[in-house]
Design a protein around this motif. Structure first.
Motif, short mmCIF file in Angstrom:
data_model
loop_
_atom_site.label_atom_id
_atom_site.label_comp_id
_atom_site.label_asym_id
_atom_site.label_seq_id
_atom_site.Cartn_x
_atom_site.Cartn_y
_atom_site.Cartn_z
N ARG A 211 -0.51 5.13 -5.84
CA ARG A 211 -1.73 5.51 -6.18
C ARG A 211 -2.34 6.73 -5.79
O ARG A 211 -3.03 7.29 -6.35
CB ARG A 211 -2.61 4.37 -5.67
N LYS A 214 -3.20 9.66 -8.24
CA LYS A 214 -4.66 9.45 -8.93
C LYS A 214 -4.47 8.90 -10.40
O LYS A 214 -5.42 8.32 -10.71
CB LYS A 214 -5.20 10.67 -9.14
N SER A 236 4.82 1.84 -7.14
CA SER A 236 4.26 0.83 -6.35
C SER A 236 3.59 -0.29 -7.39
O SER A 236 3.56 0.13 -8.80
CB SER A 236 3.14 1.48 -5.52
N LYS A 237 3.40 -1.42 -6.79
CA LYS A 237 2.66 -2.27 -7.72
C LYS A 237 1.33 -2.25 -8.43
O LYS A 237 1.16 -2.23 -9.44
CB LYS A 237 2.69 -3.85 -6.78
N VAL A 251 8.58 -1.32 -7.73
CA VAL A 251 9.65 -1.72 -6.59
C VAL A 251 9.00 -2.60 -5.75
O VAL A 251 8.00 -2.36 -5.22
CB VAL A 251 10.13 -0.29 -6.21
N THR A 254 7.91 -8.13 -4.91
CA THR A 254 7.71 -8.79 -6.21
C THR A 254 8.22 -8.04 -7.44
O THR A 254 8.02 -8.24 -8.63
CB THR A 254 6.17 -9.09 -6.38
N SER A 269 1.59 4.06 0.31
CA SER A 269 1.20 4.12 1.72
C SER A 269 2.25 3.55 2.66
O SER A 269 2.31 3.79 3.70
CB SER A 269 0.02 3.22 1.77
N GLN A 273 5.03 -5.15 1.68
CA GLN A 273 5.54 -5.81 0.45
C GLN A 273 6.21 -4.55 -0.40
O GLN A 273 7.43 -4.78 -1.09
CB GLN A 273 4.52 -6.22 -0.45
N HIS A 274 6.02 -3.31 -0.32
CA HIS A 274 6.66 -2.29 -0.86
C HIS A 274 7.93 -1.91 0.13
O HIS A 274 9.07 -1.72 -0.85
CB HIS A 274 5.80 -1.04 -1.09
N ASN A 288 2.95 12.45 1.74
CA ASN A 288 1.65 11.67 1.92
C ASN A 288 0.67 12.51 2.59
O ASN A 288 1.00 13.14 3.50
CB ASN A 288 1.82 10.30 2.59
N ASP A 306 -0.80 17.44 -0.02
CA ASP A 306 -1.22 16.90 -1.36
C ASP A 306 0.19 17.05 -2.07
O ASP A 306 0.83 17.97 -2.24
CB ASP A 306 -2.30 17.70 -1.86
N ALA A 307 0.34 15.51 -2.62
CA ALA A 307 1.51 15.63 -3.56
C ALA A 307 1.30 16.60 -4.80
O ALA A 307 2.62 16.85 -5.15
CB ALA A 307 1.62 14.19 -4.04
P1 FAD Z 1 -2.34 2.76 -1.60
O1 FAD Z 1 -2.15 1.84 -0.59
O2 FAD Z 1 -3.63 3.00 -2.24
O3 FAD Z 1 -1.77 4.07 -1.23
C1 FAD Z 1 -1.94 5.31 -1.65
C2 FAD Z 1 -1.45 6.34 -0.69
O4 FAD Z 1 -1.50 7.53 -1.48
C3 FAD Z 1 -2.24 6.41 0.63
O5 FAD Z 1 -1.06 6.31 1.61
C4 FAD Z 1 -2.77 7.91 0.49
O6 FAD Z 1 -2.98 8.48 1.85
C5 FAD Z 1 -1.98 8.63 -0.30
N1 FAD Z 1 -2.41 9.74 -1.17
C6 FAD Z 1 -3.42 9.66 -1.52
N2 FAD Z 1 -3.82 10.75 -2.29
C7 FAD Z 1 -2.75 11.39 -2.02
C8 FAD Z 1 -2.14 12.84 -2.43
N3 FAD Z 1 -2.89 13.78 -3.13
N4 FAD Z 1 -0.85 13.31 -2.03
C9 FAD Z 1 -0.34 12.65 -1.23
N5 FAD Z 1 -0.68 11.19 -0.77
C10 FAD Z 1 -1.68 10.99 -1.38
N6 FAD Z 1 3.29 -3.48 -3.69
C11 FAD Z 1 4.36 -2.80 -4.19
O7 FAD Z 1 4.36 -1.60 -4.22
N7 FAD Z 1 5.36 -3.69 -4.57
C12 FAD Z 1 5.48 -4.84 -4.31
O8 FAD Z 1 6.56 -5.66 -4.73
C13 FAD Z 1 4.19 -5.64 -3.91
N8 FAD Z 1 4.22 -7.04 -3.77
C14 FAD Z 1 3.19 -7.51 -3.09
C15 FAD Z 1 3.02 -8.88 -3.03
C16 FAD Z 1 1.96 -9.59 -2.35
C17 FAD Z 1 1.94 -11.17 -2.51
C18 FAD Z 1 0.81 -8.73 -2.21
C19 FAD Z 1 -0.34 -9.41 -1.53
C20 FAD Z 1 0.85 -7.39 -2.42
C21 FAD Z 1 2.03 -6.89 -3.02
N9 FAD Z 1 1.99 -5.38 -2.88
C22 FAD Z 1 3.21 -4.92 -3.47
C23 FAD Z 1 0.84 -4.46 -2.92
C24 FAD Z 1 0.96 -3.81 -1.41
O9 FAD Z 1 0.40 -4.77 -0.60
C25 FAD Z 1 0.04 -2.42 -1.52
O10 FAD Z 1 -1.13 -2.77 -1.66
C26 FAD Z 1 0.69 -1.48 -2.41
O11 FAD Z 1 2.01 -1.19 -2.10
C27 FAD Z 1 -0.06 -0.11 -2.27
O12 FAD Z 1 0.40 0.46 -3.12
P2 FAD Z 1 0.26 2.19 -3.11
O13 FAD Z 1 0.77 2.64 -1.77
O14 FAD Z 1 0.64 3.06 -4.33
O15 FAD Z 1 -1.43 2.57 -3.08
#
Ligand code: FAD
Length: 321
Positions: A211, A214, A236-237, A251, A254, A269, A273-274, A288, A306-307
């Motif tokens: 995420r 953006k 990510s999910k 990935v 799930t 992040s 789960q990831h 990150n 910043d990515a």
């Molecule tokens: P976020 O948690 O929002 O993290 C975004 C990250 O980006 C943050 O660390 C932030 O610091 C960083 N960031 C922001 N802006 C920038 C920038 N400009 N440059 C660099 N870094 C930046 N998730 C999965 O991925 N896979 C699964 O299989 C999965 N299965 C799940 C199963 C269950 C039952 C549940 C409850 C959840 C599951 N999830 C899964 C979701 C998981 O818990 C997280 O919510 C998810 O992985 C978060 O995705 P994210 O890291 O992309 O987003």
């Protein structure tokens, strides 16, 4: 102990995992003083079949009935069981690939064999018992399993055993197992390839984003980095849930489990789960902007920033070399 290895192909060309499992079997065969028989199902030319000898197979069984050109779980399990019977094989090895995940338990049930799926190392033997380390609980843990049954099935995680060249000469024989109509009661009429990109579960390098990117409009920088590295893309999910990327790239616990040599996590992040889907990657690089992001705890290398600025610079630097 005779060893049978089932090797997967796509449209007549062996997958990398085919050479991995033959090498894996050969390492066991060397220790046990036995040989490796490889089993190929579907139309594969003899020239391609002979490549298996280069990784240690001394006999190659080909099953090339037309109705088996597409993967059918039930029918393939029946064919492997028939080959195991004809070779009197007590150890059957296959890849824990997308199709192997469904095939291995069905085969083990059919053969009344003990099953270790998700093997990540070569097994050790104590008499006829086999002990192997494997991934467990959606890759969140490792388990060591002992198989005491006479017949044993091991499904080896892709990318966990590098193919090792072992020049040998192999004989090729045709096997024509008789199949029940019930084994062929699912007919795949057509497969349309969604993409020509590198297959994610088997990729040696994965560039994955979350995420932090953006929005989908920023994915060009991920595609470009993947392109210069010859990598598969993943996400990510929440990214696939939001429709920024296809679900086939998701990935994690799930989603798809990957074990590449290099996993680059960008703007993810590092939720548990990831991590469940990537923890057996050999090297993890995290980009990150938050130095406290949990992903850094499992990273081999990390870049805080910043990515959107770092990724294009990284791509340009790699291109320059
Ligand atoms: P976020 O948690 O929002 O993290 C975004 C990250 O980006 C943050 O660390 C932030 O610091 C960083 N960031 C922001 N802006 C920038 C920038 N400009 N440059 C660099 N870094 C930046 N998730 C999965 O991925 N896979 C699964 O299989 C999965 N299965 C799940 C199963 C269950 C039952 C549940 C409850 C959840 C599951 N999830 C899964 C979701 C998981 O818990 C997280 O919510 C998810 O992985 C978060 O995705 P994210 O890291 O992309 O987003």
């Amino acid at each position: 102990m005779a060893i049978l290895v089932y090797v997967e192909n796509i449209e007549g060309k062996f997958k990398k995992s085919a050479f991995e499992v033959v090498s894996y079997a050969k390492a066991i065969a060397n220790e046990q003083g036995t040989d490796v028989t490889a089993l190929s199902i579907g139309n594969v030319a003899d020239e391609e079949l002979n490549k298996l000898a280069g990784f240690g197979a001394s006999k190659i069984l080909k099953v090339d009935q037309d109705q088996l050109n597409q993967f059918i779980n039930k029918a393939y399990a029946a064919v492997i069981a028939a080959a195991a019977a004809s070779e009197q094989a007590d150890l059957i090895i296959l890849s824990n690939s997308f199709s192997g995940k469904g095939l291995a338990p069905r085969l083990a049930a059919k053969l009344e064999a003990g099953l270790a799926d998700g093997a990540m190392e070569l097994p050790t033997f104590s008499g006829s018992d086999l002990q192997v380390k494997k991934t467990a609980f959606s890759n969140k843990a490792f388990a060591t399993e002992v198989i005491t049954a006479t017949k044993k099935v091991i499904a080896v995680n892709p990318n966990s055993h590098e193919p090792v060249r072992d020049e040998a000469s192999a004989t090729i024989e045709t096997l024509t197992p008789s199949l029940d109509a019930a084994d062929l009661n699912i007919v795949i009429k057509d497969i349309v390839r969604a993409t020509d990109k590198i297959s994610l579960p088997e990729a040696e390098i994965v560039v994955s984003a979350g995420r932090g990117l953006k929005g989908p409009e920023n994915w060009a920088i991920i595609e470009e980095l993947a392109e210069v590295l010859g990598a598969a893309t993943a996400c990510s999910k929440p990214v696939s849930d939001a429709g920024w990327r296809p679900h086939s790239e998701h990935v994690g616990q799930t989603g798809i489990v990957v074990s590449p040599n290099l996993y680059i996590a960008i703007g993810i992040s590092g939720a548990i789960q990831h991590l469940a889907g990537v923890s057996s990657s050999k090297t993890i690089v995290v980009i990150n902007k938050d130095p406290e992001a949990p992903f850094f705890k499992v990273a081999d290398y990390g870049i805080v920033g910043d990515a959107l600025e770092i990724v294009p610079k990284l791509t340009a630097a790699i291109q320059a070399h």
